[in-house]
Design a protein around this motif. Sequence first.
Motif, PDB file in Angstrom:
ATOM      1  N   ALA A   1     -22.834  92.050 158.497  1.00 21.01           N
ATOM      2  CA  ALA A   1     -22.619  93.286 159.253  1.00 21.01           C
ATOM      3  C   ALA A   1     -21.289  93.204 160.001  1.00 21.01           C
ATOM      4  O   ALA A   1     -20.499  94.144 159.986  1.00 21.01           O
ATOM      5  CB  ALA A   1     -23.774  93.519 160.225  1.00 21.01           C
ATOM      6  N   ALA A   2     -21.049  92.069 160.635  1.00 21.39           N
ATOM      7  CA  ALA A   2     -19.773  91.890 161.343  1.00 21.39           C
ATOM      8  C   ALA A   2     -18.616  91.821 160.341  1.00 21.39           C
ATOM      9  O   ALA A   2     -17.552  92.394 160.581  1.00 21.39           O
ATOM     10  CB  ALA A   2     -19.820  90.625 162.199  1.00 21.39           C
TER      11      ALA A   2
ATOM     12  N   ASP B   1     -13.932  94.211 157.893  1.00 22.68           N
ATOM     13  CA  ASP B   1     -13.259  94.613 156.663  1.00 22.68           C
ATOM     14  C   ASP B   1     -12.864  96.097 156.701  1.00 22.68           C
ATOM     15  O   ASP B   1     -11.886  96.500 156.079  1.00 22.68           O
ATOM     16  CB  ASP B   1     -14.179  94.328 155.461  1.00 22.68           C
ATOM     17  N   LEU B   2     -13.625  96.874 157.448  1.00 23.63           N
ATOM     18  CA  LEU B   2     -13.272  98.289 157.659  1.00 23.63           C
ATOM     19  C   LEU B   2     -12.082  98.415 158.605  1.00 23.63           C
ATOM     20  O   LEU B   2     -11.519  99.488 158.741  1.00 23.63           O
ATOM     21  CB  LEU B   2     -14.434  99.049 158.324  1.00 23.63           C
ATOM     22  N   GLY B   3     -11.770  97.325 159.299  1.00 23.91           N
ATOM     23  CA  GLY B   3     -10.660  97.351 160.248  1.00 23.91           C
ATOM     24  C   GLY B   3     -11.102  97.560 161.686  1.00 23.91           C
ATOM     25  O   GLY B   3     -10.282  97.823 162.567  1.00 23.91           O
TER      26      GLY B   3
ATOM     27  N   PHE C   1     -18.492  88.626 167.931  1.00 21.24           N
ATOM     28  CA  PHE C   1     -17.551  87.803 168.696  1.00 21.24           C
ATOM     29  C   PHE C   1     -16.940  86.700 167.820  1.00 21.24           C
ATOM     30  O   PHE C   1     -15.738  86.445 167.849  1.00 21.24           O
ATOM     31  CB  PHE C   1     -18.299  87.221 169.903  1.00 21.24           C
ATOM     32  N   LYS C   2     -17.785  86.072 167.011  1.00 25.50           N
ATOM     33  CA  LYS C   2     -17.295  84.961 166.183  1.00 25.50           C
ATOM     34  C   LYS C   2     -16.356  85.434 165.084  1.00 25.50           C
ATOM     35  O   LYS C   2     -15.719  84.623 164.416  1.00 25.50           O
ATOM     36  CB  LYS C   2     -18.474  84.186 165.612  1.00 25.50           C
ATOM     37  N   ASN C   3     -16.298  86.722 164.884  1.00 28.34           N
ATOM     38  CA  ASN C   3     -15.379  87.269 163.901  1.00 28.34           C
ATOM     39  C   ASN C   3     -14.277  88.088 164.562  1.00 28.34           C
ATOM     40  O   ASN C   3     -13.646  88.927 163.916  1.00 28.34           O
ATOM     41  CB  ASN C   3     -16.144  88.104 162.876  1.00 28.34           C
ATOM     42  N   GLY C   4     -14.067  87.819 165.827  1.00 33.53           N
ATOM     43  CA  GLY C   4     -12.957  88.441 166.530  1.00 33.53           C
ATOM     44  C   GLY C   4     -13.170  89.901 166.858  1.00 33.53           C
ATOM     45  O   GLY C   4     -12.216  90.621 167.137  1.00 33.53           O
ATOM     46  N   ILE C   5     -14.423  90.352 166.816  1.00 36.51           N
ATOM     47  CA  ILE C   5     -14.729  91.741 167.181  1.00 36.51           C
ATOM     48  C   ILE C   5     -15.266  91.754 168.611  1.00 36.51           C
ATOM     49  O   ILE C   5     -16.185  90.992 168.940  1.00 36.51           O
ATOM     50  CB  ILE C   5     -15.767  92.365 166.221  1.00 36.51           C
TER      51      ILE C   5
END
Lengths: 197, 484
Positions: A80-81, A86-88, A106-110
């Motif tokens: 999901a993250a 990937d959608l930006g 958070f772990k993916n920089g979001i």
Amino acid sequence: MEKLTVVEGRAYPFGMKNVDTDIVIPAHWLKTISRTGLGKGAFEVLRKEPGNVFDAPEYAGSPILIAGDNFGCGSSREHAAWALADLGIKVVIAPSFSDIFSGNAFKNGILTVVLPQEAIDRLMEVARTDPIHVDLEQQTVTTRFQDRFAFEIDPFRKHCLLGGLDEIGLTLGQADAIGQFEAKDAGVRPWLVPAVA
Amino acid sequence: MSKPRTLYEKIWDAHVVERRPDGTCLIYIDRHLIHEVTSPQAFEGLRLAGRKVRRPDLTLAVPDHNLPTTPRRDAQGQRIPIADPQSAQQLAALERNAPEFGVRLIGDADLEQGIVHVVGPEQGFTLPGTTLVCGDSHTSSHGALGALAFGIGTSEVEHVLATQTLLLKQSKTMEVVVEGELGFGVTAKDVALAICGRIGTAGGTGYVMEYRGSVFRDMSIEGRLTVANMSIEAGARSGLFAPDDKTVAYLKGRPLTPKGAAWDAAVAYWKTLHSDEGATFDKSIVIDAADIVPNVTWGTSPEDVVPVTGVVPDPASFADASKRAAAQKSLDYMGLTAGQRMEDVAVEHIFIGSCTNSRIEDLRAAAALLKGKHVASGIKQALVVPGSGLVKQQAEAEGLDRIFLAAGFEWREPGCSACLGMNPDKVPAGERCASTSNRNFMGRQGPGSRTHLVSPAMAAAAAITGHLTDVRELLNEKRGEVVA
């Protein structure tokens, strides 16, 4: 991980409540062995509906998503993250998030920003016509109409996002402390290691 | 004297490697279960960074989500190829990664294979007082044995593989107390659904639950596994049961449990694992057992619960505007109308399986009703998918497979199956399934599928009548037959 300091741009005025991660990315997209390319499957079911915000040209490539209560509930799938990344999307703003999703984001920089429903309502309104400005250092969400909403964030998460830090690398720096814990614990719980099958 | 602590606080305190000034703790992880869907990217991350698995001995890999539930080996013992190339690729990745990193793998055709949350307790890998994680939200299941168990994402899977720890903030605590005695025909699943209906899918967010009260004390370990499993449907990452004599009896002699003196030491330790007298919870939910009836879901969220004797709610009856909109959307998706009696809802599919309800007691409960009966003519497919090869073997030893087959069910190989349809087992668009699984989300059992969550006995009842049915009526009939 990419550093995140200031994000400015259009925002998807999504607003839906109780969005589960099956809605963010349906199960048949989970068969990948890569972290990339999942944007195509993001919100797949909702995107079948005409007029959905994700396919509206004015919002294409928006870095911000505005959602309702309990965003990311259900399955723990980090896909999901990855799909949002990937959608930006770099920031999701909602009144509340599921615990697992906000950790994965958070772990993916979001950045996940929690704001009260009134602020969400206002941002949904602004998002239809204008960009939104998110400043992590200042912990604020602002608009060109002088709206200013402050948000809370865990200091460690903030530090990692601002610096683009790899959490595993940081923890491996604590290897001695982990080893000491294991040595001490072996005395307290000598039964911990599973019997050899 | 030290401050009274809850069970959660005791387990937490015993696993703190390091406490940071902001309250974040580095928590030691005692058990790590791996499956094929959420681990490939984690192993890839380790490989790219040149990192190893710190404690392969505390890690166990089992494929479950993608496996077809049709036979996996031909008569010559050769693997029957998996039709979906992506499923095959994920399984191949696990089969390559586990040996490369020294992790034990229970393979797709091993007798011990099954749904990871069925295998963990069954093998005695899950133990009281341990911290247990898996890249799957239903990891909460293992709390039934007194393990602090929760689902994690793939980045955390990689973190645990590399460091055997996680960085966590302590959760708040919630006690869920159900006192009294469950009524006739009411099962652990009905209790779990009642909790979801009562507090909602976000009710437990930020909390670790502890299940307390006479109903949970009297409940079997398998029933507790069902309840703990669905903690996450009420928003709580973990749900705990204090280990008791039943827990110890359940674990004794299982393959991976401690043996000899280590077992005695373990049992002595486990006896200390209960919330102290005077310990306080941040929130308390109290439910009277007498208020719980056989439940079904009507919508697309596990909180959309009504008694099977009830009706589809009217969206206009919800106080909050967004809830009204959500309810209407759910009804449109589900093809239901407000006021319709739940018992009038016809189903075409029955699914008995999933980490919620695929253990031997679940299969026994369904078979007890199905004995001598046949599925209704409107049922297109009725599946029984045992939770593990060992459950399947036990059921066959008891003759349950023959009861299911005679009733018109298909008897399958173990795996996650139609709970989420990652393998070929799906409910077609627009068709309706009475399912013993845990999630009725839109598209969960296949694109456009419509799911009604029920207990195994209720699924069997729906199979017999072809519509959602109050199991108590059929149980009464059965009683009559026995008397006659």
